[in-house]
Design a protein around this motif. Structure first.
Motif, short mmCIF file in Angstrom:
data_model
loop_
_atom_site.label_atom_id
_atom_site.label_comp_id
_atom_site.label_asym_id
_atom_site.label_seq_id
_atom_site.Cartn_x
_atom_site.Cartn_y
_atom_site.Cartn_z
N ARG A 151 22.81 -14.80 -15.16
CA ARG A 151 21.94 -15.73 -15.16
C ARG A 151 20.46 -14.95 -15.00
O ARG A 151 19.24 -15.53 -15.08
N ALA A 152 20.50 -13.97 -14.50
CA ALA A 152 19.04 -13.31 -13.90
C ALA A 152 18.13 -12.63 -15.49
O ALA A 152 18.71 -12.47 -16.35
N VAL A 185 17.67 -6.70 -6.38
CA VAL A 185 17.05 -7.89 -6.44
C VAL A 185 17.00 -8.61 -7.71
O VAL A 185 16.96 -8.10 -8.93
N LEU A 186 17.75 -9.76 -7.54
CA LEU A 186 17.95 -10.53 -9.01
C LEU A 186 17.24 -11.81 -9.09
O LEU A 186 17.10 -12.54 -8.14
N THR A 238 13.82 -18.84 -8.34
CA THR A 238 14.53 -18.34 -7.30
C THR A 238 15.14 -17.07 -7.64
O THR A 238 15.08 -16.46 -8.61
N ALA A 239 15.47 -16.21 -6.46
CA ALA A 239 15.92 -15.05 -6.42
C ALA A 239 17.11 -14.71 -5.19
O ALA A 239 17.23 -15.34 -4.33
N SER A 298 17.98 -14.73 0.35
CA SER A 298 17.41 -15.67 -0.53
C SER A 298 16.07 -16.20 -0.07
O SER A 298 15.45 -16.71 -0.74
N ASP A 299 15.85 -15.97 1.24
CA ASP A 299 14.52 -16.29 1.85
C ASP A 299 13.53 -15.68 1.47
O ASP A 299 13.49 -14.49 1.21
N PRO A 300 12.53 -16.29 0.76
CA PRO A 300 11.30 -15.85 0.15
C PRO A 300 10.45 -14.77 1.00
O PRO A 300 10.09 -13.60 0.39
#
Length: 281
Positions: A107-108, A223-224, A230-231, A245-247
């Protein structure tokens, strides 16, 4: 090779979410076999597998290979009912955590990948991957090594996606020099790196060992990034390698990765570096 490499499939992991599907396929196989008027022994002989293997598949304890289902469908005249599960069983053959990783990579839209100890999994040749799994301690069975290798190779489908994701790799120099499996395995691995580096959506860089500054000292970084903004990331030096997943945490990883790319050789310099490494083998 151990049982399961040259047999019909691999054992299903108890409690895996895919287990009910494997059990359903097993029940369907039994129904089709009985409808065809065949005993387990007769089906095993016709398929070229042991009776025990057929019984394990029918009770949902063994994940059948897609090619097994294809052959059984034709032999039992199942009209495509068994063949319909081929894609599900292809995915089920791999451990749950590998399926989850493959889904994320699938999905990345962008991946930032820094490797400090080994060539990244998406860049590995089968021989290189098999050697790595073969050196694990405690030792894996030959069956487990083959299963892990097949799962890793399946993830490389990411290179065939349309539209293609943007992939950035930075590899430490030592990962290009450690001869896992011998010089011929390393040679083929380096040749493969040069092939992948030619893809338009791939950037491959080398971090020389003699760099006085290296933002990757804390270890691997992944990092995806996804289409919805989102990432998810992971780093040896952040939260003990747990997925984040925290920005704010992701921003730290991106900044660190940006510094690593700036400190590494350029893509063209990296290609020359790999070609010279090949020449020394």
């Amino acid at each position: 090779m151990g049982e399961g490499v040259d047999e019909a499939g691999w054992d299903v992991e108890p409690g895996d979410e895919i287990e009910p599907v494997v059990q359903a396929v097993g029940r369907l196989l039994r129904v089709c076999r009985e409808a065809a008027g065949l005993t387990v022994s007769e089906l095993a002989e016709a398929m070229g597998y042991g009776e025990d293997m057929i019984r394990k598949i029918e009770r949902g304890a063994r994940i059948p290979r897609p090619e097994f289902l294809d052959k059984a469908d034709r032999l039992l005249k199942a009209q495509g009912h068994l063949r319909a599960f081929m894609e599900d069983m292809k995915k089920a053959r791999y451990p749950k955590k590998i399926r989850e990783l493959a889904d994320l990579e699938g999905r990345a839209v962008e991946m930032l990948l820094y490797g400090s100890h080994n060539i990244h999994g998406l860049l590995q040749t089968p021989e290189y991957a098999r050697t790595l799994f073969g050196t694990r301690q405690p030792a894996l069975s030959e069956d487990a090594v083959e299963q892990a290798t097949a799962a890793r190779m399946a993830r490389k489908a990411v290179f065939e996606r349309e539209p293609a994701p943007t992939l950035s790799f930075v590899q430490e120099q030592v990962t290009l020099e450690r001869p896992y499996g011998g010089k011929m395995v390393l040679r083929r691995q380096l040749e493969h790196l040069l092939e992948v580096a030619q893809l338009r959506n791939v950037t491959l860089q080398v971090m020389p060992t003699d760099r006085e500054e290296n933002a990757g000292a804390a270890g691997l970084i992944q990092v995806l990034k996804f289409a919805d903004g989102t990432a998810i990331g992971r780093s040896s030096g952040v939260l003990n390698g747990r997925p984040i997943s925290d920005p704010k945490d992701l921003r730290i990883l991106e900044l660190r990765y940006g510094m690593i790319r700036a400190q590494a050789l350029t893509p063209r310099e990296s290609q020359i570096f790999i070609e010279r490494a090949l020449g020394r083998l």
